[in-house]
Design a protein around this motif. Structure first.
Motif, PDB file in Angstrom:
ATOM      1  N   GLN A 207       0.905  -1.133  -0.047  1.00 22.01           N
ATOM      2  CA  GLN A 207      -0.077   0.065  -0.077  1.00 22.01           C
ATOM      3  C   GLN A 207       0.807   1.371  -0.107  1.00 22.01           C
ATOM      4  OE1 GLN A 207      -2.233  -1.772   3.596  1.00 22.01           O
ATOM      5  NE2 GLN A 207      -3.902  -0.101   2.736  1.00 22.01           N
ATOM      6  N   LEU A 208       1.761   1.184   0.758  1.00 24.18           N
ATOM      7  CA  LEU A 208       2.535   2.279   1.001  1.00 24.18           C
ATOM      8  C   LEU A 208       3.468   2.604  -0.456  1.00 24.18           C
ATOM      9  CD1 LEU A 208       4.381   2.070   4.554  1.00 24.18           C
ATOM     10  CD2 LEU A 208       3.048   4.015   3.422  1.00 24.18           C
ATOM     11  N   ARG A 209       4.181   1.622  -1.007  1.00 22.29           N
ATOM     12  CA  ARG A 209       4.635   1.543  -2.381  1.00 22.29           C
ATOM     13  C   ARG A 209       3.689   2.199  -3.387  1.00 22.29           C
ATOM     14  NH1 ARG A 209       5.945  -3.908  -0.935  1.00 22.29           N
ATOM     15  NH2 ARG A 209       8.152  -3.895   0.011  1.00 22.29           N
ATOM     16  N   LEU A 210       2.512   1.876  -3.558  1.00 20.84           N
ATOM     17  CA  LEU A 210       1.572   2.315  -4.430  1.00 20.84           C
ATOM     18  C   LEU A 210       1.254   3.865  -4.246  1.00 20.84           C
ATOM     19  CD1 LEU A 210      -0.886  -0.576  -4.746  1.00 20.84           C
ATOM     20  CD2 LEU A 210       0.664   0.197  -6.565  1.00 20.84           C
ATOM     21  N   ALA A 211       1.356   4.137  -2.669  1.00 21.19           N
ATOM     22  CA  ALA A 211       0.842   5.538  -2.600  1.00 21.19           C
ATOM     23  C   ALA A 211       2.077   6.453  -2.970  1.00 21.19           C
ATOM     24  CB  ALA A 211       0.603   5.569  -1.039  1.00 21.19           C
ATOM     25  N   ILE A 212       3.175   5.776  -2.640  1.00 20.85           N
ATOM     26  CA  ILE A 212       4.532   6.588  -3.002  1.00 20.85           C
ATOM     27  C   ILE A 212       4.502   6.953  -4.496  1.00 20.85           C
ATOM     28  CG2 ILE A 212       7.039   6.517  -3.246  1.00 20.85           C
ATOM     29  CD1 ILE A 212       6.748   5.123  -0.561  1.00 20.85           C
ATOM     30  N   GLN A 213       4.095   5.866  -5.364  1.00 17.21           N
ATOM     31  CA  GLN A 213       4.210   5.963  -7.031  1.00 17.21           C
ATOM     32  C   GLN A 213       3.116   7.272  -7.172  1.00 17.21           C
ATOM     33  OE1 GLN A 213       3.477   1.951  -8.341  1.00 17.21           O
ATOM     34  NE2 GLN A 213       5.146   1.870  -9.056  1.00 17.21           N
ATOM     35  N   GLU A 214       2.002   7.184  -6.413  1.00 15.96           N
ATOM     36  CA  GLU A 214       0.967   8.290  -6.935  1.00 15.96           C
ATOM     37  C   GLU A 214       1.538   9.565  -6.377  1.00 15.96           C
ATOM     38  OE1 GLU A 214      -2.857   7.284  -5.089  1.00 15.96           O
ATOM     39  OE2 GLU A 214      -2.895   5.345  -5.732  1.00 15.96           O
ATOM     40  N   GLY A 215       2.063   9.736  -5.271  1.00 19.92           N
ATOM     41  CA  GLY A 215       2.746  10.977  -4.942  1.00 19.92           C
ATOM     42  C   GLY A 215       3.669  11.385  -5.641  1.00 19.92           C
ATOM     43  N   GLN A 216       4.686  10.527  -6.378  1.00 17.97           N
ATOM     44  CA  GLN A 216       5.559  10.783  -7.230  1.00 17.97           C
ATOM     45  C   GLN A 216       4.851  11.403  -8.491  1.00 17.97           C
ATOM     46  OE1 GLN A 216       7.717   7.222  -7.067  1.00 17.97           O
ATOM     47  NE2 GLN A 216       9.165   7.701  -5.670  1.00 17.97           N
ATOM     48  N   GLN A 217       3.896  10.829  -8.999  1.00 21.01           N
ATOM     49  CA  GLN A 217       3.497  11.358 -10.337  1.00 21.01           C
ATOM     50  C   GLN A 217       2.892  12.723 -10.159  1.00 21.01           C
ATOM     51  OE1 GLN A 217       0.349   8.387 -10.888  1.00 21.01           O
ATOM     52  NE2 GLN A 217       1.917   6.819 -11.345  1.00 21.01           N
ATOM     53  N   GLN A 218       2.726  13.215  -8.684  1.00 20.13           N
ATOM     54  CA  GLN A 218       2.574  14.689  -8.712  1.00 20.13           C
ATOM     55  C   GLN A 218       3.720  15.823  -8.959  1.00 20.13           C
ATOM     56  OE1 GLN A 218      -0.720  15.974  -8.261  1.00 20.13           O
ATOM     57  NE2 GLN A 218      -1.048  13.745  -8.650  1.00 20.13           N
ATOM     58  N   ILE A 219       4.875  15.219  -9.114  1.00 19.76           N
ATOM     59  CA  ILE A 219       6.083  15.813  -9.094  1.00 19.76           C
ATOM     60  C   ILE A 219       6.221  16.120 -10.685  1.00 19.76           C
ATOM     61  CG2 ILE A 219       8.570  16.082  -8.951  1.00 19.76           C
ATOM     62  CD1 ILE A 219       7.944  14.275  -6.720  1.00 19.76           C
ATOM     63  N   VAL A 220       5.904  17.353 -11.177  1.00 24.39           N
ATOM     64  CA  VAL A 220       5.854  17.538 -12.755  1.00 24.39           C
ATOM     65  C   VAL A 220       6.447  18.891 -12.984  1.00 24.39           C
ATOM     66  CG1 VAL A 220       4.018  18.030 -14.467  1.00 24.39           C
ATOM     67  CG2 VAL A 220       3.453  16.302 -12.649  1.00 24.39           C
ATOM     68  N   TYR A 221       6.991  18.577 -14.024  1.00 26.76           N
ATOM     69  CA  TYR A 221       7.774  20.189 -14.686  1.00 26.76           C
ATOM     70  C   TYR A 221       6.676  20.669 -15.219  1.00 26.76           C
ATOM     71  CZ  TYR A 221      10.928  23.477 -17.201  1.00 26.76           C
ATOM     72  OH  TYR A 221      11.273  24.488 -17.476  1.00 26.76           O
ATOM     73  N   VAL A 222       6.121  21.950 -14.720  1.00 29.76           N
ATOM     74  CA  VAL A 222       4.854  22.481 -15.300  1.00 29.76           C
ATOM     75  C   VAL A 222       4.902  22.967 -16.499  1.00 29.76           C
ATOM     76  CG1 VAL A 222       2.926  23.915 -14.781  1.00 29.76           C
ATOM     77  CG2 VAL A 222       4.062  22.596 -12.811  1.00 29.76           C
ATOM     78  N   ASN A 223       6.156  23.507 -16.822  1.00 29.44           N
ATOM     79  CA  ASN A 223       6.389  24.120 -18.248  1.00 29.44           C
ATOM     80  C   ASN A 223       6.164  23.063 -19.265  1.00 29.44           C
ATOM     81  OD1 ASN A 223       7.712  25.488 -16.374  1.00 29.44           O
ATOM     82  ND2 ASN A 223       8.796  26.859 -17.923  1.00 29.44           N
ATOM     83  N   ASP A 224       6.796  21.889 -19.133  1.00 31.27           N
ATOM     84  CA  ASP A 224       6.605  20.753 -20.162  1.00 31.27           C
ATOM     85  C   ASP A 224       4.947  20.364 -20.137  1.00 31.27           C
ATOM     86  OD1 ASP A 224       9.111  21.146 -21.005  1.00 31.27           O
ATOM     87  OD2 ASP A 224       9.756  19.188 -19.828  1.00 31.27           O
ATOM     88  N   TYR A 225       4.399  20.014 -19.033  1.00 34.65           N
ATOM     89  CA  TYR A 225       2.993  19.810 -18.817  1.00 34.65           C
ATOM     90  C   TYR A 225       2.142  20.747 -19.500  1.00 34.65           C
ATOM     91  CZ  TYR A 225      -1.367  18.588 -16.490  1.00 34.65           C
ATOM     92  OH  TYR A 225      -2.508  18.133 -16.176  1.00 34.65           O
ATOM     93  N   LEU A 226       2.231  22.128 -19.308  1.00 34.76           N
ATOM     94  CA  LEU A 226       1.134  22.976 -19.902  1.00 34.76           C
ATOM     95  C   LEU A 226       1.558  23.081 -21.585  1.00 34.76           C
ATOM     96  CD1 LEU A 226       1.148  25.651 -17.553  1.00 34.76           C
ATOM     97  CD2 LEU A 226      -0.528  24.118 -17.763  1.00 34.76           C
ATOM     98  N   THR A 227       2.823  22.821 -21.857  1.00 40.49           N
ATOM     99  CA  THR A 227       2.935  22.828 -23.224  1.00 40.49           C
ATOM    100  C   THR A 227       2.355  21.699 -24.078  1.00 40.49           C
ATOM    101  OG1 THR A 227       5.313  23.836 -23.170  1.00 40.49           O
ATOM    102  CG2 THR A 227       4.976  22.632 -24.929  1.00 40.49           C
TER     103      THR A 227
END
Length: 139
Positions: free
Chosen positions: A110-130
């Motif tokens: 459960q912790l491993r999956l939660a960590i993966q979900e949290g890591q997906q929130q780390i985003v370089y927003v410049n590229d994301y918006l592009t």
């Protein structure tokens, strides 16, 4: 009993605790350790935070840096069966780990999956918006 501990160099853990309690007021009892802000050695602060833990208890510990002195001082407690140590704390990771908690002990998967979900929130927003703009143009 479940203990949730946020530990960092200086005051990051205190700010993180304050923010968590604002966003999720029902998250439970959280201990913050702001290492090196007092005259107490970090290992003594950790010992005090975990003084009443038994092998039946659960502790979920978040630290700021893998390999940092704060994290290293917690590793000796990993001999307890229900002590979970997560390095590299940030708000999305902590929230992903704590939000689904029920009364039962948390499983490492459960912790491993939660960590993966949290890591997906780390985003370089410049590229994301592009990329979002490119996707809209394709439609």
């Amino acid at each position: 009993m479940r203990k949730i501990i946020l530990a960092s160099h200086h005051n990051l853990a205190i700010g993180m605790k304050d923010t968590l309690e604002y966003i999720i007021p029902t998250v439970g009892d959280i201990t913050a350790i702001a290492a090196y802000t007092t005259n107490m050695p970090v290992n003594e602060e950790i010992e005090a935070a975990l003084a009443d833990i038994t092998e039946k208890d659960e502790a979920i510990i978040f630290t700021d840096l893998l390999g940092g002195s704060v994290n290293q001082n917690f590793t000796k407690y990993l001999t307890y069966p229900n002590v979970h140590l997560i390095a590299g704390m940030n708000l999305p990771v902590i929230m992903s780990c704590l939000l689904p908690l029920g009364d039962a002990a948390i499983e490492p998967e459960q912790l491993r999956l939660a960590i993966q979900e949290g890591q997906q929130q780390i985003v370089y927003v410049n590229d994301y918006l592009t990329q979002q703009t490119l996707d809209e143009e394709d439609e």
